[in-house]
Structure formats: structure tokens, C-alpha cells
Write an enzyme that holds these catalytic residues in place. Structure first.
Site, mmCIF file in Angstrom:
data_model
loop_
_atom_site.group_PDB
_atom_site.id
_atom_site.type_symbol
_atom_site.label_atom_id
_atom_site.label_comp_id
_atom_site.label_asym_id
_atom_site.label_seq_id
_atom_site.Cartn_x
_atom_site.Cartn_y
_atom_site.Cartn_z
ATOM 1 N N ASP A 118 6.332 -36.795 12.393
ATOM 2 C CA ASP A 118 5.224 -37.075 13.307
ATOM 3 C C ASP A 118 4.230 -35.909 13.214
ATOM 4 O O ASP A 118 4.360 -35.034 12.330
ATOM 5 C CB ASP A 118 5.734 -37.316 14.747
ATOM 6 C CG ASP A 118 6.204 -36.046 15.434
ATOM 7 O OD1 ASP A 118 6.292 -34.982 14.764
ATOM 8 O OD2 ASP A 118 6.470 -36.101 16.647
ATOM 9 N N CYS A 141 10.216 -33.743 13.350
ATOM 10 C CA CYS A 141 9.301 -33.808 14.492
ATOM 11 C C CYS A 141 9.326 -32.436 15.156
ATOM 12 O O CYS A 141 9.839 -31.480 14.559
ATOM 13 C CB CYS A 141 9.637 -34.951 15.449
ATOM 14 S SG CYS A 141 11.177 -34.812 16.382
ATOM 15 N N THR A 147 10.978 -31.132 17.726
ATOM 16 C CA THR A 147 12.343 -30.650 17.953
ATOM 17 C C THR A 147 13.332 -31.177 16.930
ATOM 18 O O THR A 147 14.446 -30.656 16.821
ATOM 19 C CB THR A 147 12.832 -31.121 19.336
ATOM 20 O OG1 THR A 147 12.780 -32.562 19.348
ATOM 21 C CG2 THR A 147 11.980 -30.561 20.454
ATOM 22 N N HIS A 154 31.462 -33.414 5.675
ATOM 23 C CA HIS A 154 32.303 -34.149 6.627
ATOM 24 C C HIS A 154 31.728 -35.507 7.017
ATOM 25 O O HIS A 154 32.482 -36.459 7.200
ATOM 26 C CB HIS A 154 32.493 -33.332 7.918
ATOM 27 C CG HIS A 154 33.289 -32.087 7.722
ATOM 28 N ND1 HIS A 154 33.939 -31.455 8.757
ATOM 29 C CD2 HIS A 154 33.553 -31.340 6.620
ATOM 30 C CE1 HIS A 154 34.554 -30.376 8.297
ATOM 31 N NE2 HIS A 154 34.330 -30.282 7.013
ATOM 32 N N HIS A 200 37.805 -37.913 6.304
ATOM 33 C CA HIS A 200 36.372 -38.020 6.602
ATOM 34 C C HIS A 200 35.864 -39.441 6.329
ATOM 35 O O HIS A 200 35.042 -39.962 7.082
ATOM 36 C CB HIS A 200 35.581 -36.986 5.810
ATOM 37 C CG HIS A 200 35.884 -35.580 6.222
ATOM 38 N ND1 HIS A 200 35.877 -35.181 7.545
ATOM 39 C CD2 HIS A 200 36.232 -34.486 5.511
ATOM 40 C CE1 HIS A 200 36.187 -33.905 7.623
ATOM 41 N NE2 HIS A 200 36.419 -33.451 6.402
#
Ligand code: RB5
Length: 141
Positions: free
Chosen positions: A7, A64, A66, A97, A133
Site C-alpha cells: 500500500d 504496508c 506495519t 517450519h 512440519h
């Protein structure tokens, strides 16, 4: 082939990421945004997620402010395991993992230098293929 999107909050870092991918010799497609004008992170998180889930792109990188909103959006798409990473340990672990197929970054959280090291770690770490996994990942879907 890598799908990249952000963004407005991640736009500047995305431009640096594209240059970094070029230096690494990676092929990529830039799904936008293409300006610093305000826009909505789900539009770009989902575009990258659908591109990766469709199988044409091996990995996605989404950014973005955060990294949170865009990773939440991407993770709504079936088959997507988007991992928000702010350190190289997490980037390595999520490939080993979780077989994460999208890396999410917070442009207001990590500096450019660290972001590139996180990207290198993510792209250069193969999935472990360990049975435990594989079993755990299958329970996500
Ligand atoms: C945009 O201001 C900001 O909310 C967005 O980039 C992101 O951080 C959302 O999770």
C-alpha cells in the site's frame, strides 16, 4: 517468479525491494501500488496472494506500514501462508517450519537494510520437508 505488492505506507520500501530483487537476478511482477497516494492494503495483499495461490508465482513479498493489515488480508486466501517478519530468525524459521509462501514486511517497523537481509534469508531458506512440519501445515488448511 516473485509477486510484490504494497500500500502507500510500503511504497518507498517496495521500490527499494524491486531494485534488490533485480540485483539478486530474480524475476518479479509489481502488483502496485504505483504512487504514494493513499490506498487500501487489502487490495494489494489479496492481489499478491491470489497470484501466489494460482501457482504462477513461487513467493510473494507484501508491505504496508506495519505489515499487519496486508498479511491478515493475504492469509484469507486459501493456500497462502503469509508470515510477518521483523527479524532474520523468524524469516528462516517460517520457511523451515511453515513453508511460508509470502513474506510480509512493515515499512514503518524495519529499516531498509534489515528488510533486505530478511528478504535474502526468506528467499534462500528451503522448507525443511520434515514430517512433523508437513503434518502441522496440513492442519492449517
Ligand atoms: C496505512 O496508514 C496503514 O494503516 C497500513 O499501511 C498498515 O500499517 C495497516 O496494517
Amino acid at each position: 517468479m516473485i509477486a510484490v505488492g504494497s500500500d502507500h505506507g510500503g511504497f518507498a520500501l517496495k521500490q527499494a525491494v524491486l531494485k534488490h530483487l533485480e540485483k539478486r537476478g530474480e524475476t518479479y511482477h509489481d502488483f502496485g501500488t504505483y504512487t504514494e497516494d493513499s490506498c487500501d492494503y487489502p487490495d494489494f495483499g489479496k492481489a499478491v496472494a491470489h497470484a501466489v495461490a494460482g501457482g504462477e508465482y513461487e513467493y510473494g513479498i507484501i508491505i504496508c506500514g506495519t505489515g499487519i493489515g496486508i498479511s491478515i488480508s493475504a492469509n484469507k486466501v486459501p493456500g497462502i501462508r503469509a508470515a510477518l517478519c521483523g527479524d532474520c530468525f523468524s524469516a528462516e524459521a517460517t520457511r523451515l517450519h511453515n513453508d511460508a509462501n509470502i513474506l510480509a514486511l512493515g515499512a514503518r517497523v524495519v529499516g531498509e537494510g534489515l528488510a533486505m537481509k530478511i528478504i535474502d534469508t526468506f528467499l534462500d531458506t528451503p522448507f525443511s520437508n520434515d514430517e512433523r512440519h508437513i503434518r502441522r501445515i496440513s492442519k492449517i488448511e
